[in-house]
Design a protein around this motif. Structure first.
Motif, mmCIF file in Angstrom:
data_model
loop_
_atom_site.group_PDB
_atom_site.id
_atom_site.type_symbol
_atom_site.label_atom_id
_atom_site.label_comp_id
_atom_site.label_asym_id
_atom_site.label_seq_id
_atom_site.Cartn_x
_atom_site.Cartn_y
_atom_site.Cartn_z
ATOM 1 N N ALA A 1 1.281 -1.302 -0.243
ATOM 2 C CA ALA A 1 -0.078 -0.382 0.412
ATOM 3 C C ALA A 1 0.471 1.432 0.007
ATOM 4 O O ALA A 1 0.361 1.995 -0.593
ATOM 5 C CB ALA A 1 -1.062 -0.147 1.513
ATOM 6 N N ARG A 2 1.728 1.589 0.418
ATOM 7 C CA ARG A 2 3.285 2.494 0.848
ATOM 8 C C ARG A 2 3.597 2.469 -0.497
ATOM 9 O O ARG A 2 3.724 3.525 -1.095
ATOM 10 C CB ARG A 2 4.023 2.398 1.840
ATOM 11 C CG ARG A 2 3.100 2.669 3.243
ATOM 12 C CD ARG A 2 4.416 3.104 4.302
ATOM 13 N NE ARG A 2 5.227 4.357 3.943
ATOM 14 C CZ ARG A 2 5.073 4.816 5.022
ATOM 15 N NH1 ARG A 2 5.814 4.342 6.180
ATOM 16 N NH2 ARG A 2 5.711 6.013 4.897
ATOM 17 N N ARG A 3 3.604 1.522 -1.388
ATOM 18 C CA ARG A 3 4.852 1.853 -2.606
ATOM 19 C C ARG A 3 3.415 2.262 -3.380
ATOM 20 O O ARG A 3 3.602 3.048 -3.973
ATOM 21 C CB ARG A 3 5.091 0.484 -2.852
ATOM 22 C CG ARG A 3 6.316 0.284 -2.216
ATOM 23 C CD ARG A 3 6.933 -1.373 -2.963
ATOM 24 N NE ARG A 3 6.500 -2.633 -2.568
ATOM 25 C CZ ARG A 3 6.064 -3.697 -1.640
ATOM 26 N NH1 ARG A 3 7.146 -3.323 -0.673
ATOM 27 N NH2 ARG A 3 5.438 -4.281 -2.086
ATOM 28 N N ALA A 4 2.068 1.640 -3.224
ATOM 29 C CA ALA A 4 1.263 2.715 -4.040
ATOM 30 C C ALA A 4 1.081 3.714 -4.255
ATOM 31 O O ALA A 4 0.779 4.626 -4.860
ATOM 32 C CB ALA A 4 -0.117 1.596 -4.233
ATOM 33 N N ALA A 5 1.414 4.729 -2.567
ATOM 34 C CA ALA A 5 0.858 5.566 -1.925
ATOM 35 C C ALA A 5 1.717 6.197 -2.669
ATOM 36 O O ALA A 5 1.563 7.648 -3.103
ATOM 37 C CB ALA A 5 0.712 5.916 -0.825
ATOM 38 N N ASP A 6 3.088 5.951 -3.022
ATOM 39 C CA ASP A 6 4.192 6.839 -3.360
ATOM 40 C C ASP A 6 3.971 6.791 -4.855
ATOM 41 O O ASP A 6 4.805 7.896 -5.389
ATOM 42 C CB ASP A 6 5.449 5.563 -2.840
ATOM 43 C CG ASP A 6 6.189 5.781 -1.217
ATOM 44 O OD1 ASP A 6 5.646 7.016 -1.130
ATOM 45 O OD2 ASP A 6 6.464 5.345 -0.923
ATOM 46 N N HIS A 7 3.656 6.005 -5.362
ATOM 47 C CA HIS A 7 3.517 6.199 -6.794
ATOM 48 C C HIS A 7 2.491 7.446 -7.737
ATOM 49 O O HIS A 7 2.566 7.717 -7.802
ATOM 50 C CB HIS A 7 2.691 4.865 -7.167
ATOM 51 C CG HIS A 7 2.309 5.089 -8.781
ATOM 52 N ND1 HIS A 7 2.940 4.900 -9.745
ATOM 53 C CD2 HIS A 7 1.024 4.859 -9.018
ATOM 54 C CE1 HIS A 7 1.988 5.330 -11.292
ATOM 55 N NE2 HIS A 7 1.340 5.272 -10.309
ATOM 56 N N VAL A 8 0.818 6.904 -6.488
ATOM 57 C CA VAL A 8 0.377 7.869 -6.469
ATOM 58 C C VAL A 8 1.269 9.363 -6.581
ATOM 59 O O VAL A 8 0.185 10.171 -6.944
ATOM 60 C CB VAL A 8 -1.184 7.659 -5.837
ATOM 61 C CG1 VAL A 8 -1.795 8.776 -5.766
ATOM 62 C CG2 VAL A 8 -1.729 6.454 -6.523
ATOM 63 N N CYS A 9 1.741 10.079 -5.680
ATOM 64 C CA CYS A 9 2.016 11.189 -5.122
ATOM 65 C C CYS A 9 2.964 11.184 -5.922
ATOM 66 O O CYS A 9 3.184 12.658 -6.391
ATOM 67 C CB CYS A 9 3.114 10.796 -3.745
ATOM 68 S SG CYS A 9 1.738 11.300 -2.465
ATOM 69 N N THR A 10 3.585 10.637 -7.085
ATOM 70 C CA THR A 10 4.842 10.980 -7.995
ATOM 71 C C THR A 10 3.373 11.416 -9.017
ATOM 72 O O THR A 10 4.329 11.655 -9.937
ATOM 73 C CB THR A 10 5.966 9.661 -8.383
ATOM 74 O OG1 THR A 10 6.917 9.589 -6.985
ATOM 75 C CG2 THR A 10 6.703 9.967 -9.968
#
Length: 684
Positions: A175-184
């Protein structure tokens, strides 16, 4: 807003500030009664049922197909099917974190599903089985309808649930990796647009709260501010459908697709609370007030359009065309809980209670294995039982179905029931507040390390007695507050303090401040009795009708309780005679039964919406069509020549609305035509 010093680790919503601090699943245990039975069914039946169906229809298999390179050929389900897998995991995590006896089994299931999902995540964190692979549309090429950010949002919420309820496991890392992707991808300098279905906003805020990572909150705030800037193509329903018609701060009422509107409002409250943005919070409150006053059903349901699953115009609330989607009810409870925490105002707990008892509890069958997607208030024709081994293709309201081609509602119900204890109570610097009533045990620590423990015993909602026993208390005085529901108007509601002193109380909040001792008991007595409710006369579709409410429960007439040959459209009630309690939780109303041949011609409040006529046809069953000889006459007459239908006096048995359609195919009606115009003011 005051800062919150959160003590619970198992919180679905954990604001850093606000008027009230929520108590988590490790602080509140539901021990019996109405909600304990439903939570037990959810844990032992519904979670398994949802998991089995996702395997059967291939939604979990989509992740394997993506990894194995056969996704273009083998993908199953709608573009948002991934999200239901994530909601199921979230439900499992909250159930495991609530002290469930099934925790070990649920942890194993979460681990197995995580092992299925993890390999499908791309190196940059993107995770979606419907886009981005050979033969599929490119990533974010259909933000209007693709639901990619919506799916990421539910993935993040599942990750937060695991993080808080079970520890920082593999799903939380995904989930954190997905959130980091969304922010980028969508942050400053990235894609300056939003998702057609809000959801990512509240997920990112909760992840920011769980991790302390500011960029997640900043991205959520950015999504809220972008909404309404026309970054999405205009659909056939208009931009209001996905709230892209005007900025959140400028909107006056909840509008468009009901679930989208409510998820966005919940996310906006989260952002407002964390950024101390009083203007944004006030905008959502303004929209809530308008929607509750003019666009909400008696049950608390929201959304009166089938065609676009949307809010109607003000006072357009036809009972037979009520969409009142179960997911909209879940989203409404989410929004009301956030507003309650932010403001401390009991009106939000009032609407949450109404919605929980009359929509959320209505959706699942008694065995937890079939569900309503839409929640009509008037079923004119007996439904046909859906096939037990097939997905239902539409959101019909005749009988509950085991699964739908769009099955967002079963998993939303599952996660709501799993986390429900966290909606019962809060604390602040002064004491503890009880907002929803159920048999429960509570233990928390107030400011200064003052430990408090309570036991609640109640027969609510069938009865109105709520007894709160103090099990542990500090030496210093503190305050116990109880909500007196808005429906408890008039004389009758009373509070009895530990000294046995009784006093009348009115809707709102009643507080007792003292130096409590273990064994002290406070008792709230609420006047749970059936009463007539009259609609606002501006709701054209139900003018000339009345409904019955008993405590928080809305009641309905169901054809299985009528004499042979009668359907609910034969029922007339006399609101000049107060309804009475009947056996087994029923209510008995004085009224009459119109002869079957006259019922349809004499019926007031026929309310089908021309714009929704196609949906009305879709939900009708050909084998239940009224015979031509029973309805062959012209349905209009001069006022002075209008026939008075033949009727015989009868006692009309009413049942709680949440229980309807558990006894086979039936017709059903909440708003009942009267034998004389109701004189009572509109109920609240």
């Amino acid at each position: 807003m005051r800062e919150n010093t959160t003590r619970s680790a198992v919180l679905p919503v954990a604001p850093s500030r606000g008027r009230l601090r929520p108590l988590g699943l490790d602080e509140v245990t539901v021990t019996g009664g109405f909600w304990a039975r439903r939570r037990q069914t959810n844990a032992t039946a519904t979670l398994d049922h949802c998991h089995d169906w996702m395997e059967r229809v291939g939604w979990t298999g989509n992740f394997r197909a993506a990894v194995e390179g056969r996704i273009q050929r083998d993908r199953r389900g709608r573009e948002f099917a991934d999200s239901d897998v994530y909601k199921l995991i979230e439900a499992m995590a909250w159930e495991a974190g609530s002290g469930s006896g099934f925790a070990a089994e649920l942890d194993a299931r979460i681990a197995a599903l995580t092992d299925t999902i993890a390999p499908a995540q791309e190196p940059d964190g993107y995770l979606d089985t419907a886009f981005g692979r050979p033969g599929q549309q490119p990533r974010y090429s259909d933000l209007e309808w693709g639901h990619e950010l919506y799916c990421h949002g539910h993935l993040i919420q599942a990750g937060v649930a695991q993080m808080r309820a079970r520890g920082d496991g593999e799903l939380a890392k995904i989930a954190r990796r997905a959130a980091d992707h969304v922010c980028t991808a969508f942050g400053p300098g990235g894609i300056e647009r939003v998702c057609g279905h809000p959801e990512i906003e509240t997920a990112l805020v909760e992840l920011a709260r769980a991790t302390g990572e500011q960029r997640y909150l900043d991205q959520a705030a950015l999504f809220v501010e972008r909404r309404g800037r026309h970054t999405l193509a205009e659909p056939e329903f208009g931009r209001a459908y996905y709230q892209d018609d005007m900025p959140v701060r400028e909107a006056a009422v909840l509008r468009g697709h009901a679930v989208r509107a409510l998820y966005l409002a919940a996310g906006a409250v989260d952002v407002a609370v964390e950024t101390d943005d009083d203007a944004l919070l006030a905008a959502v409150v303004r929209q809530w007030e308008a929607a509750v006053a003019r666009r909400t059903y008696l049950t608390g349901g929201m959304g009166s359009h089938h065609r676009d699953e949307s809010f109607g115009d003000d006072f357009v609330l036809p009972p037979d065309r009520a969409y009142s989607e179960t997911c909209a009810a879940v989203a409404s409870v989410m929004l009301n809980w956030r507003l309650l925490l932010a403001t401390g105002e009991p009106r939000y707990a009032d609407l949450a209670e109404r919605t929980l008892f009359n929509v959320v509890a209505t959706s699942p069958s008694e065995d937890g294995r079939t569900f309503f997607y839409a929640n009509t208030l008037h079923r004119r024709r007996r439904g046909t039982a859906p096939a037990a081994d097939a997905q239902s293709p539409r959101a019909d309201s005749g009988l509950r179905a085991p699964w739908f081609a769009v099955s967002c509602c079963p998993t939303n119900v599952a996660r709501t029931l799993a986390l429900l204890p966290a909606y019962l109570a809060t604390a602040d610097d002064d004491g503890v507040q009880l907002h929803q009533y159920a048999d429960a045990e509570l233990a928390t620590s107030l400011t200064g390390g003052r430990d408090v423990a309570l036991t609640v015993r109640t027969d609510y909602p069938s009865g109105g007695s709520v007894a709160v026993r103090i099990d542990r208390s500090p030496e210093r005085p503190w305050t116990l507050s109880l909500r007196v529901p808005a429906w408890a108007t008039g004389a009758g509601a009373r509070l009895v303090d530990p000294d046995g002193v009784s006093r009348a109380v009115t809707p709102g909040t009643v507080a007792v401040t003292r130096r409590f001792r273990p064994g002290d008991e406070i008792r709230l007595e609420l006047p749970v009795a059936p009463r007539w409710i009259a609609p606002d006369p501006r709701i054209d579709a139900v003018r000339g009708t009345a409904a019955v409410q008993r405590g928080p429960l809305v009641y309905c007439a169901e054809s299985v309780d009528l004499p042979p040959g009668h359907e609910v459209d034969s029922v007339r009630v006399n609101p000049s005679v107060q309804p009475q309690d009947g056996p087994d939780g029923t209510v008995v109303a004085s009224g009459a039964l119109v002869a079957a041949s006259n019922a349809r011609a004499a019926e007031p409040g026929r309310s089908g919406s021309p714009g929704d006529s196609a949906d009305a046809d879709a939900t009708a069953d050909a084998d239940t069509h009224t015979p031509a000889d029973a309805d062959a006459r012209w349905p209009y007459a001069a006022l002075d020549e209008a026939a008075v239908p033949d009727a015989e006096r009868a006692d009309i048995v009413l049942v709680p609305y949440y229980s309807w359609a558990n006894r086979g195919p039936s017709t059903m009606r909440v708003w009942l035509p009267t034998t004389r115009p109701p004189t009572a003011p509109p109920g609240r």
